[in-house]
Design a protein around this motif. Structure first.
Motif, mmCIF file in Angstrom:
data_model
loop_
_atom_site.group_PDB
_atom_site.id
_atom_site.type_symbol
_atom_site.label_atom_id
_atom_site.label_comp_id
_atom_site.label_asym_id
_atom_site.label_seq_id
_atom_site.Cartn_x
_atom_site.Cartn_y
_atom_site.Cartn_z
ATOM 1 N N UNK A 189 -7.534 -9.997 8.948
ATOM 2 C CA UNK A 189 -7.725 -9.095 7.800
ATOM 3 C C UNK A 189 -7.112 -7.734 8.063
ATOM 4 N N UNK A 190 -7.311 -7.192 9.259
ATOM 5 C CA UNK A 190 -6.728 -5.902 9.613
ATOM 6 C C UNK A 190 -5.206 -5.967 9.611
ATOM 7 N N UNK A 191 -4.666 -7.117 10.058
ATOM 8 C CA UNK A 191 -3.210 -7.288 10.068
ATOM 9 C C UNK A 191 -2.657 -7.289 8.647
ATOM 10 N N UNK A 192 -3.316 -8.022 7.742
ATOM 11 C CA UNK A 192 -2.869 -8.086 6.349
ATOM 12 C C UNK A 192 -2.959 -6.723 5.700
ATOM 13 N N UNK A 193 -4.055 -6.007 5.925
ATOM 14 C CA UNK A 193 -4.213 -4.676 5.351
ATOM 15 C C UNK A 193 -3.147 -3.720 5.863
ATOM 16 N N UNK A 194 -2.804 -3.815 7.139
ATOM 17 C CA UNK A 194 -1.768 -2.954 7.710
ATOM 18 C C UNK A 194 -0.422 -3.228 7.058
ATOM 19 N N UNK A 195 -0.126 -4.515 6.821
ATOM 20 C CA UNK A 195 1.138 -4.888 6.181
ATOM 21 C C UNK A 195 1.183 -4.375 4.747
ATOM 22 N N UNK A 196 0.085 -4.510 4.025
ATOM 23 C CA UNK A 196 0.037 -4.036 2.640
ATOM 24 C C UNK A 196 0.211 -2.521 2.581
ATOM 25 N N UNK A 197 -0.430 -1.821 3.510
ATOM 26 C CA UNK A 197 -0.300 -0.374 3.525
ATOM 27 C C UNK A 197 1.123 0.049 3.841
ATOM 28 N N UNK A 198 1.754 -0.669 4.760
ATOM 29 C CA UNK A 198 3.151 -0.377 5.097
ATOM 30 C C UNK A 198 4.068 -0.617 3.901
ATOM 31 N N UNK A 199 3.817 -1.693 3.157
ATOM 32 C CA UNK A 199 4.627 -2.017 1.981
ATOM 33 C C UNK A 199 4.436 -0.970 0.894
ATOM 34 N N UNK A 200 3.209 -0.497 0.704
ATOM 35 C CA UNK A 200 2.937 0.537 -0.297
ATOM 36 C C UNK A 200 3.675 1.825 0.042
ATOM 37 N N UNK A 201 3.714 2.183 1.336
ATOM 38 C CA UNK A 201 4.438 3.374 1.742
ATOM 39 C C UNK A 201 5.919 3.256 1.419
ATOM 40 N N UNK A 202 6.503 2.079 1.663
ATOM 41 C CA UNK A 202 7.914 1.866 1.352
ATOM 42 C C UNK A 202 8.170 2.008 -0.135
ATOM 43 N N UNK A 203 7.276 1.469 -0.945
ATOM 44 C CA UNK A 203 7.424 1.549 -2.395
ATOM 45 C C UNK A 203 7.370 2.999 -2.867
ATOM 46 N N UNK A 204 6.459 3.804 -2.293
ATOM 47 C CA UNK A 204 6.333 5.197 -2.678
ATOM 48 C C UNK A 204 7.582 5.982 -2.317
ATOM 49 N N UNK A 205 8.163 5.722 -1.149
ATOM 50 C CA UNK A 205 9.382 6.422 -0.733
ATOM 51 C C UNK A 205 10.533 6.078 -1.655
ATOM 52 N N UNK A 206 10.662 4.783 -2.006
ATOM 53 C CA UNK A 206 11.743 4.335 -2.889
ATOM 54 C C UNK A 206 11.605 4.950 -4.269
ATOM 55 N N UNK A 207 10.395 4.953 -4.798
ATOM 56 C CA UNK A 207 10.147 5.521 -6.116
ATOM 57 C C UNK A 207 10.459 7.003 -6.139
ATOM 58 N N UNK A 208 10.104 7.730 -5.096
ATOM 59 C CA UNK A 208 10.374 9.163 -5.027
ATOM 60 C C UNK A 208 11.863 9.438 -5.034
ATOM 61 N N UNK A 209 12.654 8.611 -4.335
ATOM 62 C CA UNK A 209 14.105 8.777 -4.301
ATOM 63 C C UNK A 209 14.719 8.583 -5.665
ATOM 64 N N UNK A 210 14.258 7.580 -6.391
ATOM 65 C CA UNK A 210 14.792 7.302 -7.725
ATOM 66 C C UNK A 210 14.467 8.424 -8.676
ATOM 67 N N UNK A 211 13.244 8.935 -8.653
ATOM 68 C CA UNK A 211 12.836 10.016 -9.539
ATOM 69 C C UNK A 211 13.635 11.276 -9.271
#
Length: 231
Positions: A189-211
């Motif tokens: 569970x901790x591994x899955x949560x860590x992966x999801x959090x990492x993916x969310x961070x990538x999405x936020x960085x990408x979205x900020x660049x586009x904006x």
């Protein structure tokens, strides 16, 4: 002032070496008394089936060696000690010539191992009781030493009920398995949560660049229109 002793002999002081000699004699006596030891092992009893053959173990040890060590086995027959066998071991390494006084008895000890065990063949209920392994070493001022071994004769050996043991072992094993499963699930569970959090961070960085690009902020090149020249 001189003390006068009338009719009584004045006490005499013992020289120091006399007291030392007494202490040495006491220590020597204690040491000699403990020099020879007879042993029947850590478990001084045996439960055997009627008609079987059993060994009655016994061994001796001496820190100063032996000289004409006398030993015997005795059986306690309702309070009367009956001799089973006996012999004299002249010195270490000599195999004794053992005299047998009881039927179905065999001497199986090996003197080089300080072993003076005996074998009882085809035991009966009459053989049940206490057997004493006795030893006396003249080199140790004839001190007597002995050890008792108890033989119990039964129709059949008791079957040990291991149900409770199995239940306890199963419960402990189940608890350990459950704990291991919980730890694995927690780590997953901790591994899955860590992966999801990492993916969310990538999405936020990408979205900020586009904006930022769309708004003409840093990192983008906005097109500028030149002012037309007046003719």
């Amino acid at each position: 002032m001189e003390v006068q002793w009338k009719g009584v002999e004045p006490p005499r002081l013992r020289p120091p070496h006399t007291a030392t000699g007494v202490i040495f004699s006491v220590l020597l006596g204690v040491w000699s008394a403990q020099a020879l030891e007879m042993s029947v092992g850590k478990i001084p009893f045996l439960e055997a089936v009627n008609g079987s053959t059993v060994m009655l173990p016994c061994s001796y040890s001496s820190c100063i060696g032996i000289t004409d060590l006398y030993f015997n086995w005795q059986f306690n027959d309702n309070g009367t000690m009956q001799k089973v066998c006996d012999s004299v071991i002249p010195s270490e390494g000599v195999v004794p010539d053992v005299r047998i006084y009881r039927e179905r008895v065999e001497f199986v000890g090996k003197n080089r191992e300080n072993n003076i065990s005996i074998l009882l063949w085809n035991i009966t209920f009459d053989d049940q009781g206490q057997y004493t392994c006795f030893g006396r070493n003249p080199k140790e001022k004839g001190k007597n030493h002995s050890a008792i071994f108890t033989l119990i004769v039964v129709d059949e050996l008791r079957v040990v009920d291991n149900t409770l043991t199995i239940i306890i072992a199963s419960a402990v094993g189940g608890g350990i398995a459950l704990l291991m499963g919980f730890m694995l699930l927690k780590n997953f569970t901790l591994f899955v949560l860590a992966k999801l959090e990492e993916k969310n961070k990538e999405c936020l960085v990408t979205s900020s660049g586009i904006d930022n690009t769309e708004n003409g902020l840093s990192g983008s090149k906005a097109e500028t229109k030149s002012t037309p020249k007046k003719k």
